[in-house]
Design an enzyme around this catalytic site. Structure first.
Site, PDB file in Angstrom:
ATOM      1  N   SER A  71      36.722  61.455   1.185  1.00 58.58           N
ATOM      2  CA  SER A  71      36.661  62.765   0.537  1.00 58.58           C
ATOM      3  C   SER A  71      36.134  63.871   1.437  1.00 58.58           C
ATOM      4  O   SER A  71      36.305  65.052   1.129  1.00 58.58           O
ATOM      5  CB  SER A  71      35.796  62.693  -0.731  1.00 58.58           C
ATOM      6  OG  SER A  71      34.433  62.509  -0.400  1.00 58.58           O
ATOM      7  N   LYS A 131      28.993  65.789  -0.120  1.00 58.65           N
ATOM      8  CA  LYS A 131      29.944  66.901  -0.215  1.00 58.65           C
ATOM      9  C   LYS A 131      29.370  68.095   0.545  1.00 58.65           C
ATOM     10  O   LYS A 131      28.224  68.103   0.976  1.00 58.65           O
ATOM     11  CB  LYS A 131      30.178  67.314  -1.683  1.00 58.65           C
ATOM     12  CG  LYS A 131      30.619  66.200  -2.613  1.00 58.65           C
ATOM     13  CD  LYS A 131      32.011  65.683  -2.314  1.00 58.65           C
ATOM     14  CE  LYS A 131      32.394  64.551  -3.270  1.00 58.65           C
ATOM     15  NZ  LYS A 131      33.674  63.913  -2.883  1.00 58.65           N
TER      16      LYS A 131
END
Length: 212
Positions: free
Chosen positions: A36, A95
């Site tokens: 991701s 993230k």
């Protein structure tokens, strides 16, 4: 003699406890097990996380007990998953913070906007799906596969940040589960100390630089 041995044992035990507390509170090593955050962090990368960057952690407790600063736009953070997402053993949630409290974030035709202004973006010459974004003084590469992707606009509430993956169209992030509470953040990723996927010295410098 027995008293000396007992005192020595106590001192060693205290030292061991201190080391464990410092390790859990200051720096943590993690392995990336998803894609991701491609192209910044690749599956299998090993990273170091500064756990004192935003606040104080107590070992074996997931959340910060004392917060003294909030992430900046562009920071790559590790965090406790939002409610409803089970943290599997060894899984790291990581993230990039793109918006902070009070910011309005929006994605239009795959272009990131903060407070109504487009984030400076340029296309990579080596990969048609890779783009260079610049937030403040920090530049980093993102992967975009869907030129029509969109989100928002959304205003980030107080004590929260908005975190998304650099692999924009293959990331479960704040666009799906909402803003990230600052108290859930474990620390700031600051170093890739090993990667099986280094393509060159320049690649290593660029990927590490995107964390700083």
């Amino acid at each position: 003699m027995k008293r000396f041995a007992a005192e020595t044992f106590k001192a060693m035990a205290a030292a061991a406890i201190l080391v464990i507390m410092l390790k859990g509170s200051m720096v943590e090593a993690n392995q990336i097990i998803s894609g991701s955050m491609t192209p910044t962090l690749l599956e299998g990368d090993f990273i170091l996380v500064n756990k004192l960057r935003y606040g104080l952690h107590i070992p074996f407790m997931d959340k910060m007990v004392l917060i003294w600063s909030s992430p900046n736009r562009g920071d790559v953070v590790t965090f406790v998953p939002p409610e409803g997402f089970e943290r599997k053993e060894g899984k790291v949630f990581v993230k990039r913070v793109v918006a902070v409290s009070g910011d309005m974030v929006e994605i239009k035709d795959s272009r990131l906007f903060i407070n109504g202004q487009p984030v400076p973006t340029s296309r990579s010459f080596s990969n048609p799906h890779e783009f260079l974004e610049t937030i403040g003084e920090r530049s980093y590469n993102v992967m975009k596969l869907d030129p029509a992707s969109s989100f928002g606009p959304y205003t980030v509430p107080e004590s929260y940040v908005f975190a998304v993956g650099d692999n924009r169209d293959n990331s479960l992030d704040s666009r799906a589960w909402g803003p990230l509470p600052v108290k859930n953040i474990e620390g700031k990723a600051f170093l890739i100390y090993f990667s099986k996927a280094w393509r060159s010295s320049l690649d290593a410098i660029q990927r590490i630089g995107s964390l700083l």
